[in-house]
Design an enzyme around this catalytic site. Sequence first.
Site, short mmCIF file in Angstrom:
data_model
loop_
_atom_site.label_atom_id
_atom_site.label_comp_id
_atom_site.label_asym_id
_atom_site.label_seq_id
_atom_site.Cartn_x
_atom_site.Cartn_y
_atom_site.Cartn_z
N ASN A 52 0.87 -1.17 0.00
CA ASN A 52 0.00 0.00 0.00
C ASN A 52 0.91 1.23 0.00
O ASN A 52 1.55 1.52 1.00
CB ASN A 52 -0.89 -0.04 1.26
N LYS A 104 0.07 4.29 -0.21
CA LYS A 104 -0.55 5.46 0.45
C LYS A 104 -0.36 6.72 -0.41
O LYS A 104 -0.40 6.62 -1.63
CB LYS A 104 0.00 5.61 1.87
N HIS A 154 -9.35 0.96 5.04
CA HIS A 154 -8.07 1.13 5.73
C HIS A 154 -8.27 2.02 6.95
O HIS A 154 -9.08 2.95 6.93
CB HIS A 154 -7.04 1.74 4.78
N GLU A 161 -6.63 4.40 8.08
CA GLU A 161 -6.43 5.83 7.84
C GLU A 161 -7.68 6.45 7.23
O GLU A 161 -8.00 7.61 7.48
CB GLU A 161 -5.19 6.04 6.95
N GLU A 173 -4.98 -5.21 10.52
CA GLU A 173 -3.97 -4.18 10.73
C GLU A 173 -4.23 -3.47 12.05
O GLU A 173 -5.05 -2.53 12.11
CB GLU A 173 -4.03 -3.14 9.59
N GLY A 186 2.87 2.09 10.84
CA GLY A 186 3.80 3.22 10.71
C GLY A 186 4.53 3.57 12.00
O GLY A 186 5.15 4.62 12.10
N SER A 227 3.85 -2.35 10.22
CA SER A 227 5.31 -2.40 10.38
C SER A 227 5.92 -3.74 9.94
O SER A 227 6.86 -4.24 10.57
CB SER A 227 5.69 -2.07 11.81
P1 13P Z 1 3.31 0.24 7.65
O1 13P Z 1 3.85 -1.02 7.02
O2 13P Z 1 4.02 1.47 7.20
O3 13P Z 1 3.23 0.13 9.14
O4 13P Z 1 1.80 0.43 7.13
C1 13P Z 1 0.92 -0.64 7.20
C2 13P Z 1 -0.30 -0.29 6.45
O5 13P Z 1 -1.05 0.59 6.84
C3 13P Z 1 -0.57 -0.99 5.18
O6 13P Z 1 -1.85 -0.75 4.73
#
Ligand code: 13P
Length: 252
Positions: A11, A13, A97, A99, A169, A175, A215
């Site tokens: 992803n 983003k 997601h 976010e 997740e 992150g 992560s």
């Molecule tokens: P990270 O791997 O940066 O922690 O992000 C995970 C994520 O949100 C994938 O959709």
Amino acid sequence: MQHRTPLIAGNWKMYKTSSEAMETAAQLIKRVADADTIDIMIAPPYTALESVAAVIKDSCVSLGAQDLFWETEGAYTGQISAEMLVAAGCRYVIIGHSERRQYFGETDETVNKKIKAALRVDLKPVVCVGETEAEREAGQTFSVLDKQVRMGLDKYFIDDLTSLVIAYEPVWAIGTGKTATEEQAQEAHQYIRSLVEELYGNTLSDSIRILYGGSVKPENITGLMARPDIDGALVGGASLDAESFSKIVKFR
Ligand code: 13P
């Protein structure tokens, strides 16, 4: 469980212009050309979908989008439909997601509508669920997952859901560099799989792929993938670099 083909998804983003995305995609397909019996997906921003589709055409890497809107077309400024994503070359779409739930008002109800829109055009939905740190500390992890999965997958027929992928997740691991332990991830995945069994029976629960996200790095993927209910990964930061993402793809 060997019968589920692993899926490693990136992803991206809100990172990478179209030309940057093409460059990373080109590096990636070279590095993963020999990775077999695994599905690979990258989800660049909308503005890079068509250019990346051209780069990864004829490779083993599939294209995904990061979101969609459930209507086919109309006066919905700023939105993108499932049909548009297919036309751009997408085979997968990430839905719900954290976010989007956190910053853009995504709810279990909108997730449910978006899944339907994806299935209408044979896009494989990658539906994200996961608890916040406060919810985990309050002992609510399973009840949060229960609500997100139950409401997200409400009122479908089993046959519709065979292409569905779920991504666990935990919000506190995204992150942050704080990965869930293999035990924490396995426990959550097992919970989700048994819930799918309760809702839709064991044929679907046995075949559905449940990815871990939060992560994921080349250093922790092998241990996670060794767990029986972890069928792949949804990778954020470490998927932005072709070298680290290809190491994750080649976790074996
Ligand atoms: P990270 O791997 O940066 O922690 O992000 C995970 C994520 O949100 C994938 O959709």
